[in-house]
Motif scaffolding. Structure first.
Motif, short mmCIF file in Angstrom:
data_model
loop_
_atom_site.label_atom_id
_atom_site.label_comp_id
_atom_site.label_asym_id
_atom_site.label_seq_id
_atom_site.Cartn_x
_atom_site.Cartn_y
_atom_site.Cartn_z
N ARG A 2 2.42 9.32 -9.16
CA ARG A 2 1.94 10.29 -8.17
C ARG A 2 2.92 11.46 -8.01
NH1 ARG A 2 1.38 5.60 -5.35
NH2 ARG A 2 3.15 6.08 -4.00
N ASP A 25 8.42 10.29 9.41
CA ASP A 25 7.33 9.42 8.93
C ASP A 25 7.67 7.93 9.05
OD1 ASP A 25 6.30 11.82 8.28
OD2 ASP A 25 5.63 11.23 6.27
N ASP A 29 5.70 11.39 -6.57
CA ASP A 29 6.03 11.30 -5.15
C ASP A 29 7.35 12.02 -4.84
OD1 ASP A 29 5.17 9.58 -2.68
OD2 ASP A 29 7.35 9.48 -2.78
N GLU A 60 0.85 -1.19 0.00
CA GLU A 60 0.00 0.00 0.00
C GLU A 60 0.89 1.24 0.00
OE1 GLU A 60 -3.39 0.00 0.75
OE2 GLU A 60 -3.63 -2.15 1.15
N PRO A 61 0.54 2.27 -0.78
CA PRO A 61 1.39 3.47 -0.79
C PRO A 61 1.63 4.06 0.60
CG PRO A 61 -0.26 3.60 -2.52
CD PRO A 61 -0.57 2.35 -1.74
N HIS A 62 0.62 3.99 1.49
CA HIS A 62 0.85 4.60 2.81
C HIS A 62 1.68 3.69 3.72
CE1 HIS A 62 -2.78 2.23 3.41
NE2 HIS A 62 -2.49 2.20 4.69
N HIS A 63 2.14 2.56 3.20
CA HIS A 63 3.07 1.72 3.97
C HIS A 63 4.51 1.91 3.50
CE1 HIS A 63 -0.34 -1.25 5.19
NE2 HIS A 63 -0.32 -0.15 5.90
N VAL A 76 7.71 4.80 3.11
CA VAL A 76 8.23 6.14 3.38
C VAL A 76 9.55 6.29 2.63
CG1 VAL A 76 9.06 7.74 5.15
CG2 VAL A 76 7.21 6.13 5.68
N LEU A 124 5.38 5.05 10.75
CA LEU A 124 4.98 3.80 10.11
C LEU A 124 4.83 2.69 11.16
CD1 LEU A 124 4.75 2.40 7.20
CD2 LEU A 124 7.16 1.83 7.49
N ARG A 127 2.11 3.94 14.36
CA ARG A 127 0.69 3.72 14.03
C ARG A 127 0.23 2.32 14.40
NH1 ARG A 127 1.30 6.35 8.71
NH2 ARG A 127 1.59 4.28 7.82
#
Ligand code: BG6
Length: 478
Positions: A446, A462, A448, A271-274, A276, A466, A469
């Motif tokens: 994206r 961040d 990024d 997943e992109p939010h996993h 950094v 990771l 969270r």
């Protein structure tokens, strides 16, 4: 144990890798008595040198990079008697017939492609044309093995025109590191760990390869690669495979590589939010990444942290956190297995939370520690603390462990012995790219931008988040 007599031809014999690693490594093996008197090492490159000129080059390389042994001039002279040179044109005909006349057909012979991958095809083709690509020849190829799935497939196809898979040794020098091999010994040589080595008992696994150095003089290569292509697709992926794979039936090349391949194929898309990405910033007395690579608009990452899942029975639900980066506060490579809490605490809430943690340090100070929970000594009642069972290999095994064979030495000797266990198979490399490509494509789509991070720290904030969270944290870099 000495290996069989051999001829080793190093294409790119005057290059940086030859100077820093391959030649000093061969010399160390020679000093260790592993190289038979008939062995021959032939440097091959474009420079117009003769044997004597190349021997001077090798002597300098040994003095600079072979450590304490480089003092021993008599040994160096003896080693150099085995060294020769052929000036060769990878894209033309010059030198090939001379090389042919020097390589002895009846001995093991290996060709080390320590050159840019763009030349692999030319060299393979000419080895074939000049009758040097027999069934007994071996070739050794360096990373980067492609920059994506397509280019890796093309490289594999090029090499496959003239060599069988059993003749191709794709180097990932992490596989030659002592403790990396030790991972297999620890997992499959003990009864203690394997029953616990699964999602039921393991909370999560961390793999860290942190470096204090920056990109050095390799700016243009690195800026086109980034941490994903330079470290994760190969070195960290190999560590992940060894830590997560099923027990192979035998310690044999294909049995081991089949199991590693299954791990890569079982990786879920990330997943992109996993993920950094970071880029080291400039500091008061040191340039930042963008100045180092001379690209003021670079969006390449010099740090990467990611959370992965392996979808199979053993690991379903257990996250693997990987991180690697340059210009961090310590040079540390380690794998940390964090076990779950005991199912029920008989000591009550005051005893706090205690977990067994197995940390396997790959470098420096190779060794393992296992945190075990015990009673805090003294009259204070049943209070618990964690103490490490510490096994630093150099302490436990004496100075020999400290002088353990370097990765390149071991791997070259394995080539001569014909043992492919510690080399990547073509399908493994392709599978790793097949997993990597969509992640990189996502960043491009994206646009990024990596997060800046301070030099000498632990990477972008961040990357801490990771873990936080998920109610976890990275083991401190030290
Ligand atoms: C190389 C990478 O493969 O590995 C480098 O290209 C990195 O960027 C190096 O610095 C790290 O290797 P080691 O053995 O020093 O951990």
């Amino acid at each position: 144990i000495p290996v069989d007599p051999f001829d080793l031809v190093i294409f790119g014999g005057t290059g940086d890798l030859a100077r820093r690693k391959i030649l000093p490594g061969l010399f160390r093996r020679f000093c260790a008595g592993q190289m038979p008197p008939e062995a021959q090492i032939i440097g091959a490159a474009r420079s117009e040198l003769d044997d004597e000129g190349y021997r001077d080059f090798v002597r300098d390389a040994i003095h600079e990079f072979a450590g304490p042994l480089s003092e021993d001039d008599a040994q160096i002279d003896e080693f150099l008697e085995r060294v020769g040179y052929v000036a060769i044109d990878a894209k033309g005909e010059g030198g090939w017939e001379e090389l042919k006349s020097r390589v002895r057909d009846d001995l093991v012979h290996a060709f080390y492609f320590s050159v840019a991958p763009a030349l692999f095809g030319d060299i393979a083709e000419r080895l074939h044309l000049h009758g040097l690509a027999g069934d007994e020849s071996r070739i050794v190829v360096e990373k980067p093995f492609g920059k994506d799935l397509d280019s890796a497939k093309a490289l594999n196809a090029t090499l496959a025109k003239h060599f069988h898979e059993q003749q191709i040794y794709r180097i990932d020098h992490y596989l030659g590191k002592e403790t990396v091999q030790n991972l297999m010994a620890v997992r499959f040589g003990n009864v203690l760990f394997e029953p616990l080595w699964n999602a039921q008992y393991v909370d999560h696994i961390q793999i860290t390869v942190a470096e204090t150095v920056g990109v050095g003089g390799r700016g243009s290569y690195y800026d086109a690669s980034g941490a994903m292509r330079d470290m994760v697709q190969n070195h960290l992926m190999q560590l992940l495979c060894l830590i997560a794979m099923e027990p192979p039936a035998k310690f044999d090349p294909d049995a081991v590589r089949d199991e590693k391949l299954k791990v890569i194929r079982a990786l879920e898309p990330v997943e992109p939010h996993h993920i950094v990405r970071g880029q080291y910033d400039k500091s008061a007395n040191s340039q930042g990444y963008r100045q180092d690579v001379e690209n003021p608009r670079s969006f390449t990452e010099s740090f990467l942290a990611l959370k992965l899942h392996i979808s199979n029975w053993r690991w379903a639900g257990t996250p693997f956190y990987l991180r690697t980066g340059k210009k961090l506060k310590a040079r540390t490579s380690e794998i940390v297995v964090v076990f779950k809490d005991a199912p029920h605490s008989i000591f009550g809430a005051d005893a706090g939370r205690h977990r067994n943690v197995l940390a396997i340090r790959l470098q420096p100070n190779e060794g393992m520690t296992l945190d075990v929970t015990i009673k805090e000594p003294g009259p204070g009642g049943m209070r618990l603390i964690d103490v490490p069972l510490d096994m630093t290999f150099a302490d436990a095994l004496g100075p020999e462990a400290e002088q353990a064979t370097e990765a390149y030495e071991r791997l070259i000797m394995d080539v001569i012995r014909g043992n492919q266990t510690l080399f990547m198979r073509g399908d493994e490399v392709e599978a790793a790219w097949a997993w990597t490509d969509p992640i990189i494509a996502g960043w491009t789509a994206r646009s990024d931008v990596p997060k800046p991070y301070d030099q000498g720290g632990s990477g972008p904030e961040d990357s801490m988040m990771l873990m936080h969270r998920d109610g976890r944290r990275w083991r401190e870099l030290k």
